[in-house]
Motif scaffolding. Structure first.
Motif, PDB file in Angstrom:
ATOM      1  N   PHE A  84     -13.331  60.271 -11.853  1.00  0.00           N
ATOM      2  CA  PHE A  84     -14.243  59.200 -12.246  1.00  0.00           C
ATOM      3  C   PHE A  84     -15.295  58.948 -11.177  1.00  0.00           C
ATOM      4  CE2 PHE A  84     -14.706  54.618 -11.152  1.00  0.00           C
ATOM      5  CZ  PHE A  84     -15.683  54.285 -12.089  1.00  0.00           C
ATOM      6  N   TYR A  85     -14.878  58.829  -9.920  1.00  0.00           N
ATOM      7  CA  TYR A  85     -15.836  58.589  -8.847  1.00  0.00           C
ATOM      8  C   TYR A  85     -16.766  59.773  -8.644  1.00  0.00           C
ATOM      9  CZ  TYR A  85     -13.845  54.166  -7.378  1.00  0.00           C
ATOM     10  OH  TYR A  85     -13.444  52.849  -7.339  1.00  0.00           O
ATOM     11  N   ALA A  86     -16.236  61.005  -8.738  1.00  0.00           N
ATOM     12  CA  ALA A  86     -17.065  62.188  -8.554  1.00  0.00           C
ATOM     13  C   ALA A  86     -18.154  62.287  -9.622  1.00  0.00           C
ATOM     14  CB  ALA A  86     -16.196  63.442  -8.572  1.00  0.00           C
ATOM     15  N   ALA A  87     -17.857  61.812 -10.818  1.00  0.00           N
ATOM     16  CA  ALA A  87     -18.802  61.912 -11.932  1.00  0.00           C
ATOM     17  C   ALA A  87     -19.748  60.729 -12.027  1.00  0.00           C
ATOM     18  CB  ALA A  87     -18.031  62.056 -13.249  1.00  0.00           C
ATOM     19  N   THR A  88     -19.537  59.690 -11.239  1.00  0.00           N
ATOM     20  CA  THR A  88     -20.339  58.478 -11.407  1.00  0.00           C
ATOM     21  C   THR A  88     -21.053  58.013 -10.142  1.00  0.00           C
ATOM     22  OG1 THR A  88     -18.393  57.070 -10.979  1.00  0.00           O
ATOM     23  CG2 THR A  88     -18.868  57.635 -13.274  1.00  0.00           C
ATOM     24  N   ASP A  89     -20.426  58.102  -8.994  1.00  0.00           N
ATOM     25  CA  ASP A  89     -20.967  57.465  -7.789  1.00  0.00           C
ATOM     26  C   ASP A  89     -22.329  58.045  -7.413  1.00  0.00           C
ATOM     27  OD1 ASP A  89     -21.204  55.879  -5.587  1.00  0.00           O
ATOM     28  OD2 ASP A  89     -19.749  56.958  -4.370  1.00  0.00           O
ATOM     29  N   GLY A  90     -22.357  59.287  -6.971  1.00  0.00           N
ATOM     30  CA  GLY A  90     -23.625  59.899  -6.607  1.00  0.00           C
ATOM     31  C   GLY A  90     -24.502  60.204  -7.802  1.00  0.00           C
ATOM     32  N   VAL A  91     -23.888  60.521  -8.943  1.00  0.00           N
ATOM     33  CA  VAL A  91     -24.653  60.856 -10.150  1.00  0.00           C
ATOM     34  C   VAL A  91     -25.491  59.667 -10.609  1.00  0.00           C
ATOM     35  CG1 VAL A  91     -24.442  61.470 -12.600  1.00  0.00           C
ATOM     36  CG2 VAL A  91     -23.044  62.650 -10.886  1.00  0.00           C
ATOM     37  N   LEU A  92     -24.942  58.453 -10.516  1.00  0.00           N
ATOM     38  CA  LEU A  92     -25.705  57.265 -10.902  1.00  0.00           C
ATOM     39  C   LEU A  92     -26.933  57.099 -10.016  1.00  0.00           C
ATOM     40  CD1 LEU A  92     -25.989  54.669 -12.576  1.00  0.00           C
ATOM     41  CD2 LEU A  92     -24.544  53.530 -10.875  1.00  0.00           C
ATOM     42  N   MET A  93     -26.795  57.312  -8.710  1.00  0.00           N
ATOM     43  CA  MET A  93     -27.939  57.176  -7.806  1.00  0.00           C
ATOM     44  C   MET A  93     -28.977  58.273  -8.053  1.00  0.00           C
ATOM     45  SD  MET A  93     -27.555  54.448  -6.022  1.00  0.00           S
ATOM     46  CE  MET A  93     -27.036  53.836  -7.635  1.00  0.00           C
ATOM     47  N   ALA A  94     -28.517  59.476  -8.361  1.00  0.00           N
ATOM     48  CA  ALA A  94     -29.457  60.549  -8.695  1.00  0.00           C
ATOM     49  C   ALA A  94     -30.210  60.224  -9.975  1.00  0.00           C
ATOM     50  CB  ALA A  94     -28.701  61.872  -8.837  1.00  0.00           C
ATOM     51  N   ALA A  95     -29.520  59.664 -10.954  1.00  0.00           N
ATOM     52  CA  ALA A  95     -30.159  59.288 -12.213  1.00  0.00           C
ATOM     53  C   ALA A  95     -31.184  58.186 -11.996  1.00  0.00           C
ATOM     54  CB  ALA A  95     -29.097  58.842 -13.217  1.00  0.00           C
ATOM     55  N   ALA A  96     -30.813  57.170 -11.234  1.00  0.00           N
ATOM     56  CA  ALA A  96     -31.734  56.056 -11.003  1.00  0.00           C
ATOM     57  C   ALA A  96     -32.946  56.501 -10.197  1.00  0.00           C
ATOM     58  CB  ALA A  96     -31.004  54.921 -10.284  1.00  0.00           C
ATOM     59  N   SER A  97     -32.779  57.458  -9.298  1.00  0.00           N
ATOM     60  CA  SER A  97     -33.899  57.922  -8.467  1.00  0.00           C
ATOM     61  C   SER A  97     -35.029  58.488  -9.302  1.00  0.00           C
ATOM     62  CB  SER A  97     -33.416  58.984  -7.475  1.00  0.00           C
ATOM     63  OG  SER A  97     -32.484  58.448  -6.560  1.00  0.00           O
ATOM     64  N   ASP A  98     -34.703  59.057 -10.446  1.00  0.00           N
ATOM     65  CA  ASP A  98     -35.725  59.652 -11.296  1.00  0.00           C
ATOM     66  C   ASP A  98     -36.676  58.617 -11.881  1.00  0.00           C
ATOM     67  OD1 ASP A  98     -34.602  62.156 -10.877  1.00  0.00           O
ATOM     68  OD2 ASP A  98     -33.267  61.970 -12.594  1.00  0.00           O
ATOM     69  N   SER A  99     -36.271  57.351 -11.887  1.00  0.00           N
ATOM     70  CA  SER A  99     -37.074  56.302 -12.509  1.00  0.00           C
ATOM     71  C   SER A  99     -37.675  55.340 -11.496  1.00  0.00           C
ATOM     72  CB  SER A  99     -36.200  55.511 -13.509  1.00  0.00           C
ATOM     73  OG  SER A  99     -35.674  56.352 -14.510  1.00  0.00           O
ATOM     74  N   VAL A 100     -37.602  55.680 -10.195  1.00  0.00           N
ATOM     75  CA  VAL A 100     -38.070  54.770  -9.150  1.00  0.00           C
ATOM     76  C   VAL A 100     -39.131  55.466  -8.320  1.00  0.00           C
ATOM     77  CG1 VAL A 100     -37.406  53.374  -7.155  1.00  0.00           C
ATOM     78  CG2 VAL A 100     -35.812  53.655  -9.056  1.00  0.00           C
ATOM     79  N   PRO A 101     -40.318  54.846  -8.115  1.00  0.00           N
ATOM     80  CA  PRO A 101     -41.342  55.446  -7.259  1.00  0.00           C
ATOM     81  C   PRO A 101     -40.893  55.484  -5.808  1.00  0.00           C
ATOM     82  CG  PRO A 101     -41.968  53.225  -7.878  1.00  0.00           C
ATOM     83  CD  PRO A 101     -40.753  53.562  -8.684  1.00  0.00           C
ATOM     84  N   GLU A 102     -41.474  56.387  -5.050  1.00  0.00           N
ATOM     85  CA  GLU A 102     -41.030  56.617  -3.674  1.00  0.00           C
ATOM     86  C   GLU A 102     -41.176  55.376  -2.795  1.00  0.00           C
ATOM     87  OE1 GLU A 102     -42.711  59.308  -0.060  1.00  0.00           O
ATOM     88  OE2 GLU A 102     -42.268  60.373  -1.922  1.00  0.00           O
ATOM     89  N   GLU A 103     -42.274  54.606  -3.008  1.00  0.00           N
ATOM     90  CA  GLU A 103     -42.510  53.444  -2.152  1.00  0.00           C
ATOM     91  C   GLU A 103     -41.431  52.385  -2.291  1.00  0.00           C
ATOM     92  OE1 GLU A 103     -44.634  54.409  -4.525  1.00  0.00           O
ATOM     93  OE2 GLU A 103     -46.242  55.421  -3.413  1.00  0.00           O
ATOM     94  N   LEU A 104     -40.739  52.381  -3.432  1.00  0.00           N
ATOM     95  CA  LEU A 104     -39.728  51.358  -3.702  1.00  0.00           C
ATOM     96  C   LEU A 104     -38.362  51.988  -3.960  1.00  0.00           C
ATOM     97  CD1 LEU A 104     -41.896  49.097  -6.041  1.00  0.00           C
ATOM     98  CD2 LEU A 104     -41.123  48.516  -3.747  1.00  0.00           C
ATOM     99  N   ARG A 105     -38.148  53.165  -3.377  1.00  0.00           N
ATOM    100  CA  ARG A 105     -36.907  53.885  -3.677  1.00  0.00           C
ATOM    101  C   ARG A 105     -35.683  53.088  -3.271  1.00  0.00           C
ATOM    102  NH1 ARG A 105     -36.696  59.237  -4.479  1.00  0.00           N
ATOM    103  NH2 ARG A 105     -38.642  58.748  -5.568  1.00  0.00           N
ATOM    104  N   SER A 106     -35.665  52.529  -2.052  1.00  0.00           N
ATOM    105  CA  SER A 106     -34.507  51.744  -1.616  1.00  0.00           C
ATOM    106  C   SER A 106     -34.319  50.511  -2.487  1.00  0.00           C
ATOM    107  CB  SER A 106     -34.681  51.314  -0.155  1.00  0.00           C
ATOM    108  OG  SER A 106     -34.557  52.411   0.716  1.00  0.00           O
ATOM    109  N   SER A 107     -35.399  49.807  -2.793  1.00  0.00           N
ATOM    110  CA  SER A 107     -35.304  48.587  -3.592  1.00  0.00           C
ATOM    111  C   SER A 107     -34.818  48.894  -5.004  1.00  0.00           C
ATOM    112  CB  SER A 107     -36.667  47.892  -3.651  1.00  0.00           C
ATOM    113  OG  SER A 107     -37.121  47.549  -2.365  1.00  0.00           O
ATOM    114  N   GLY A 108     -35.334  49.973  -5.598  1.00  0.00           N
ATOM    115  CA  GLY A 108     -34.916  50.322  -6.945  1.00  0.00           C
ATOM    116  C   GLY A 108     -33.447  50.693  -7.025  1.00  0.00           C
ATOM    117  N   LEU A 109     -32.980  51.505  -6.071  1.00  0.00           N
ATOM    118  CA  LEU A 109     -31.562  51.847  -6.058  1.00  0.00           C
ATOM    119  C   LEU A 109     -30.710  50.616  -5.782  1.00  0.00           C
ATOM    120  CD1 LEU A 109     -31.570  55.269  -4.135  1.00  0.00           C
ATOM    121  CD2 LEU A 109     -31.706  54.836  -6.598  1.00  0.00           C
ATOM    122  N   ALA A 110     -31.231  49.702  -4.955  1.00  0.00           N
ATOM    123  CA  ALA A 110     -30.482  48.477  -4.659  1.00  0.00           C
ATOM    124  C   ALA A 110     -30.313  47.609  -5.898  1.00  0.00           C
ATOM    125  CB  ALA A 110     -31.188  47.689  -3.562  1.00  0.00           C
ATOM    126  N   LEU A 111     -31.288  47.594  -6.788  1.00  0.00           N
ATOM    127  CA  LEU A 111     -31.147  46.819  -8.022  1.00  0.00           C
ATOM    128  C   LEU A 111     -29.946  47.299  -8.835  1.00  0.00           C
ATOM    129  CD1 LEU A 111     -34.858  46.566  -9.233  1.00  0.00           C
ATOM    130  CD2 LEU A 111     -33.418  44.674  -8.463  1.00  0.00           C
TER     131      LEU A 111
END
Length: 460
Positions: A375-402
């Motif tokens: 469960f963790y292998a399929a969700t932890d890093g994968v969720l952050m990789a998925a969210a990164s695709d929808s966040v601009p670089e200038e706000l990458r930390s803030s978007g992932l933090a949301l």
């Protein structure tokens, strides 16, 4: 430095852009095989952060492995009291994630230093556990420790995202999580050996945990590239002659630099449909995700595991996570990240079902812990990789933090609710309710899945 390298690598086929460094021009005339190797590689920054996380997880998992038994058996807390502390431990970091993400973005590429503060705060909390023996001081110490985790998580994940290309981002997060989990594997083992070798076992565990955490902070300071001027905005305009980032939303030059991020701009990211849906799904699924400590306590009750062996239960989860993190990260890059993410919650639901059956075979703990780690292998890093695709670089930390904040807050509520339900109705009824809620939330997440983002489609 590290972000400049990753930005130059982001589009290996971009040969028409002129630059001032040798690397971009050589890539412009490079072969397809070279481009493939660049895309498939993992940046040194990812490996350095993985080493920091490995060492830090040895420290934190030493505490996590003994904390349930220490609080319930050693201090005599009720399931409700433990649920409160466990909720603080797993969800209180939500208060620091947005702050950490915003400070890293607004600081002009100071992701490393914001993360370093978070690591240092968590390290300083370890020896304080030696002095606390009642609910209130322990709760305050755990809250401070998790605040440090909240500060460091989004900047760290932003560094991983910014130093990777969209095509191999799932693999990069998988490599980092695998190294992180190697520490999670070693931590409980170290705690087990310390408990068996010392008289004041818990105090010794907390002391050694602090020493290891300090080493992790030193590795971050000495070996992870960072500091002002090495972030994406500072290096992007001059390191590649205006080359556009493979992950950024628009071209940037030394003259045309994006404005400093604000909290309003960070929250405005939720107007993006895919990121909003990812955040909502992470929050809903977090509401039905029983914390690791409760899973281990349930296994102990089902199997009658002696107290001295309890610290070894997290090893099963960590081992499965370690073995599956990279393969599932690469699979998510190929078949779609959201599919792998939801499949991970299916594995967790299966683990709950096994705990609810009358089966008491010797294979039960292995099956449950394998599914739990999967469960963790399929969700932890994968969720952050998925969210990164929808966040601009200038706000990458803030978007992932949301996304992380919604998930952490939901797990805080789940720990409180599960502890209360266990106290009132028993562990079996509490787990049945959580399993039913997880099934409902998973179906809803399937219907609310993001649409056109690459979180669904294989990376091109």
């Amino acid at each position: 430095m590290y972000v400049a390298d990753s930005r130059a690598n982001a589009d290996p086929s971009a040969g028409g852009t002129t630059g001032t460094t040798a690397a971009p021009s050589s890539r412009g005339a490079g072969t397809t095989g070279t481009a493939a190797r660049v895309s498939a590689g993992v940046a040194p920054t990812v490996l350095a952060l993985g080493a920091v996380s490995l060492i830090t997880d040895v420290s934190s998992e030493m505490v996590t492995a003994v904390l349930p038994l220490y609080l319930v058996t050693g201090l005599g807390l009720s399931p409700l009291g433990f649920g409160l502390l466990d909720g603080i431990y797993n969800g209180f970091s939500a208060l620091g994630r947005l702050a950490g993400g915003h400070l890293a973005d607004r600081g002009g590429g100071r992701h490393k230093w914001v993360a370093g503060i978070g690591y240092a705060v968590s390290a300083a909390c370890k020896p304080l556990l030696l002095l606390a023996h009642t609910l209130t001081p322990i709760g305050l110490i755990l809250a401070a420790d998790r605040t440090g985790k909240g500060l460091r998580t989004a900047p760290r994940d932003a560094l991983i995202s910014l130093s990777s290309t969209p095509e191999n981002r799932g693999r990069a997060f998988g490599v980092h999580r695998a190294m992180d989990t190697a520490g999670a594997l070693l931590g409980p083992l170290a705690a087990f050996l310390i408990l068996r070798a010392t008289v004041d076992g818990y105090d010794a565990v907390f002391t050694v945990s602090f020493c290891v955490a300090v080493v992790g902070v030193l590795v971050l300071v000495l070996f992870v590239p960072g500091g002002k001027g090495s972030g994406g905005r500072e290096s992007g305009g001059t390191g590649a002659g205006g080359t556009s980032s493979g992950t950024g939303p628009r071209e940037r030059t030394a003259v045309d630099r994006p404005p400093r991020p604000t909290l309003r701009a960070a929250f405005a990211l939720l107007a993006h449909r895919d990121l909003r849906r990812i955040t909502v799904c992470a929050l809903l699924l977090g509401l039905a995700t029983v914390s690791d400590s409760f899973v281990y306590l349930l296994l102990q009750r089902r199997l009658g595991v002696p107290d001295r062996w309890f610290a070894l239960l997290p090893l099963g989860t960590a081992a499965a996570f370690l073995l599956l993190a990279v393969p599932l990260g690469r699979l998510a890059d190929r078949v779609g990240r959201w599919r792998v993410f939801l499949a991970g919650h299916g594995a967790l639901l299966t683990a709950y079902a096994l705990l609810l059956t009358s089966w008491h075979g010797t294979a039960l703990p292995y099956a449950v812990l394998l599914l739990h780690g999967g469960f963790y292998a399929a969700t932890d890093g994968v969720l952050m990789a998925a969210a990164s695709d929808s966040v601009p670089e200038e706000l990458r930390s803030s978007g992932l933090a949301l996304v992380q904040t919604g998930q952490a807050a939901a797990r805080f509520v789940c720990s409180l609710g599960f502890g209360a339900a266990w106290t009132l109705w028993g562990d079996r009824t509490a787990l049945m309710a959580s399993a039913a809620a997880l099934a409902v939330c998973a179906v809803f997440a399937l219907t609310l899945r993001p649409g056109r983002s690459s979180v669904l489609e294989p990376a091109r």
